[in-house]
Design a protein around this motif. Structure first.
Motif, PDB file in Angstrom:
ATOM      1  N   MET A  36      -4.427  -5.315  -6.472  1.00 13.43           N
ATOM      2  CA  MET A  36      -5.115  -4.044  -6.303  1.00 13.43           C
ATOM      3  C   MET A  36      -6.326  -4.224  -5.446  1.00 13.43           C
ATOM      4  SD  MET A  36      -5.374  -0.568  -6.673  1.00 13.43           S
ATOM      5  CE  MET A  36      -4.586   0.073  -7.954  1.00 13.43           C
ATOM      6  N   GLU A  37      -6.750  -5.377  -5.511  1.00 16.00           N
ATOM      7  CA  GLU A  37      -8.279  -5.539  -4.988  1.00 16.00           C
ATOM      8  C   GLU A  37      -7.855  -5.727  -3.476  1.00 16.00           C
ATOM      9  OE1 GLU A  37      -5.873  -9.694  -5.733  1.00 16.00           O
ATOM     10  OE2 GLU A  37      -6.565  -7.785  -6.916  1.00 16.00           O
ATOM     11  N   LYS A  38      -6.604  -5.830  -3.046  1.00 11.68           N
ATOM     12  CA  LYS A  38      -6.208  -5.942  -1.590  1.00 11.68           C
ATOM     13  C   LYS A  38      -6.452  -4.498  -1.022  1.00 11.68           C
ATOM     14  CE  LYS A  38      -3.388 -10.090  -2.592  1.00 11.68           C
ATOM     15  NZ  LYS A  38      -2.130 -10.455  -2.445  1.00 11.68           N
ATOM     16  N   THR A  41       4.072  -3.324  -9.610  1.00 11.56           N
ATOM     17  CA  THR A  41       3.988  -3.391  -8.178  1.00 11.56           C
ATOM     18  C   THR A  41       3.346  -4.404  -7.380  1.00 11.56           C
ATOM     19  OG1 THR A  41       4.180  -0.881  -8.069  1.00 11.56           O
ATOM     20  CG2 THR A  41       2.718  -1.792  -6.363  1.00 11.56           C
ATOM     21  N   TYR A  42       3.491  -5.131  -6.494  1.00 11.93           N
ATOM     22  CA  TYR A  42       2.921  -6.189  -5.906  1.00 11.93           C
ATOM     23  C   TYR A  42       2.375  -5.688  -4.471  1.00 11.93           C
ATOM     24  CZ  TYR A  42       4.883  -9.039  -9.616  1.00 11.93           C
ATOM     25  OH  TYR A  42       5.188  -9.665 -10.854  1.00 11.93           O
ATOM     26  N   LEU A  43       1.112  -6.252  -4.222  1.00 15.31           N
ATOM     27  CA  LEU A  43       0.696  -6.141  -2.934  1.00 15.31           C
ATOM     28  C   LEU A  43       0.508  -7.237  -2.125  1.00 15.31           C
ATOM     29  CD1 LEU A  43      -1.903  -3.442  -4.025  1.00 15.31           C
ATOM     30  CD2 LEU A  43      -0.041  -2.688  -2.614  1.00 15.31           C
ATOM     31  N   GLY A  44       0.843  -7.345  -0.921  1.00 17.96           N
ATOM     32  CA  GLY A  44       0.961  -8.606  -0.224  1.00 17.96           C
ATOM     33  C   GLY A  44      -0.449  -8.798   0.497  1.00 17.96           C
ATOM     34  N   ASN A  45      -0.550  -9.785   1.110  1.00 18.27           N
ATOM     35  CA  ASN A  45      -1.960 -10.243   1.805  1.00 18.27           C
ATOM     36  C   ASN A  45      -1.781  -9.153   3.235  1.00 18.27           C
ATOM     37  OD1 ASN A  45      -3.006 -12.147   0.201  1.00 18.27           O
ATOM     38  ND2 ASN A  45      -1.686 -13.579   1.273  1.00 18.27           N
TER      39      ASN A  45
END
Length: 330
Positions: free
Chosen positions: A115-117, A276-280
């Motif tokens: 989430m920090e992304k 849920t995965y957030l990529g770079n």
């Protein structure tokens, strides 16, 4: 038989009903109906306690989950009060987001990793894999609104705007049907924007092997270039095990290609684990073409699938993941 029917017409109410029963028994050859009714009454007497024994615990479980949902809403009561004091629609959005967040927590043990992304301010284009029903994306929207206080504008297929009653919901949550000019306008205004290049095709025709069905679509990449914003890839583990589509069958595939309408049946609703995965983020680069950026983004989403999803997906395994923390993340 006609004589019997005629004689029934001249009796009082009780005699009339008894006469009809006798006439039906003679006509059907089933024997006395009282025997069948007595047998049904006996079965009801035998099985009623069993039904009650199984239903009551189920009702208690429902009540417990409703209690959890209430506590989830109550936890955010101060935020809701503040939202309503600022703007009616802000309060409504925050309330619905809290309910969706509670549903995701209860039914899917929903989690977000990275989430920090998501920037606290400023624009970004979020590109995600489209499940048969993108309920994971709804949970994501709710989490971002609650944790970041930001509304994610979204691009949806045009047919959604034709569904009766959806217009107000789509307006309140800033959903657009996707002209590039509108997407660029939203991003240049500093908003977050979510889009799935696979769209309805990916929702209906993809399967438990999680293929990305983007074709040669690159409009989303051109939007990111024109807006000078980063792209954040996103994928939800087990989203295909929550809901599945029969769109892979030849008839439904043909009907979609012919009429461009999502007519394939969807089944499921299984309470599998969702992560849920957030990529770079892929930063803006003025030297890259739309085709190259689209390919780079597809590779980034595919990398999330390869890293976090066991293929083929399995409903039972995804259900068991609700009870332990092991998951494919390396």
């Amino acid at each position: 038989m006609s004589n019997g029917n005629e004689s029934c017409m001249f009796g009082d109410g009780d005699d009339f009903l008894a006469c009809l029963f006798n006439t039906f028994e003679e006509w059907s050859g089933l024997g006395p109906l009282e025997d069948y009714l007595s047998y049904l009454e006996y079965l009801a007497w035998v099985f009623t306690p069993l039904v009650v024994v199984f239903i009551l615990p189920f009702l208690i479980v429902i009540f417990l989950y409703l209690s959890i949902l209430f506590l989830h809403v109550y936890k955010h009561k101060n935020q809701l009060r503040e939202a309503y004091s600022n703007n009616l629609w802000d309060g409504a959005r925050k309330t619905l987001a809290t309910l969706w967040d509670g549903h995701g927590f209860i039914w899917h043990g929903y989690e977000i990793h990275g989430m920090e992304k998501i920037p606290d301010e400023g624009a970004a284009l979020i590109v995600y894999y489209h499940g048969a029903i993108p309920i994971d994306y709804y949970y994501f929207l709710a989490k971002v609104l609650i944790q970041k206080g930001r509304i994610v504008h979204s691009v949806a297929d045009y047919f959604l705007f034709k569904v009766p009653g959806f217009k107000l919901l789509l307006e309140v949550f800033s959903v657009i049907h996707g002209p590039q000019e509108e997407c660029v306008k939203a991003l240049k205004s500093g908003h977050l924007l979510g889009i799935s290049p696979g769209g309805v095709r990916e929702a209906l025709l993809s399967d438990e092997t999680y293929p990305l069905l983007w074709g040669k679509r690159k409009g989303f990449a051109q939007v990111a270039i024109d807006s000078k914003v980063p792209i954040i890839p996103m994928f939800t583990q087990n989203v295909r095990e929550g809901f599945r589509s029969l769109g892979g069958l030849s008839f439904f595939r043909w009907s979609y290609e012919k009429f461009r309408m999502p007519m394939a049946p969807v089944y499921g609703g299984f309470p599998v684990k969702f992560r849920t995965y957030l990529g770079n983020p892929i930063p803006y680069n003025h030297n890259i073409s739309a085709a190259e950026l689209a390919e780079k983004t597809q590779q980034a989403v595919q990398a999330l699938i390869d890293r976090h999803q066991i293929i083929p997906g399995n409903v039972l395994r995804a259900l068991l993941e609700r009870f332990h923390s092991r998951h494919k993340d390396k």
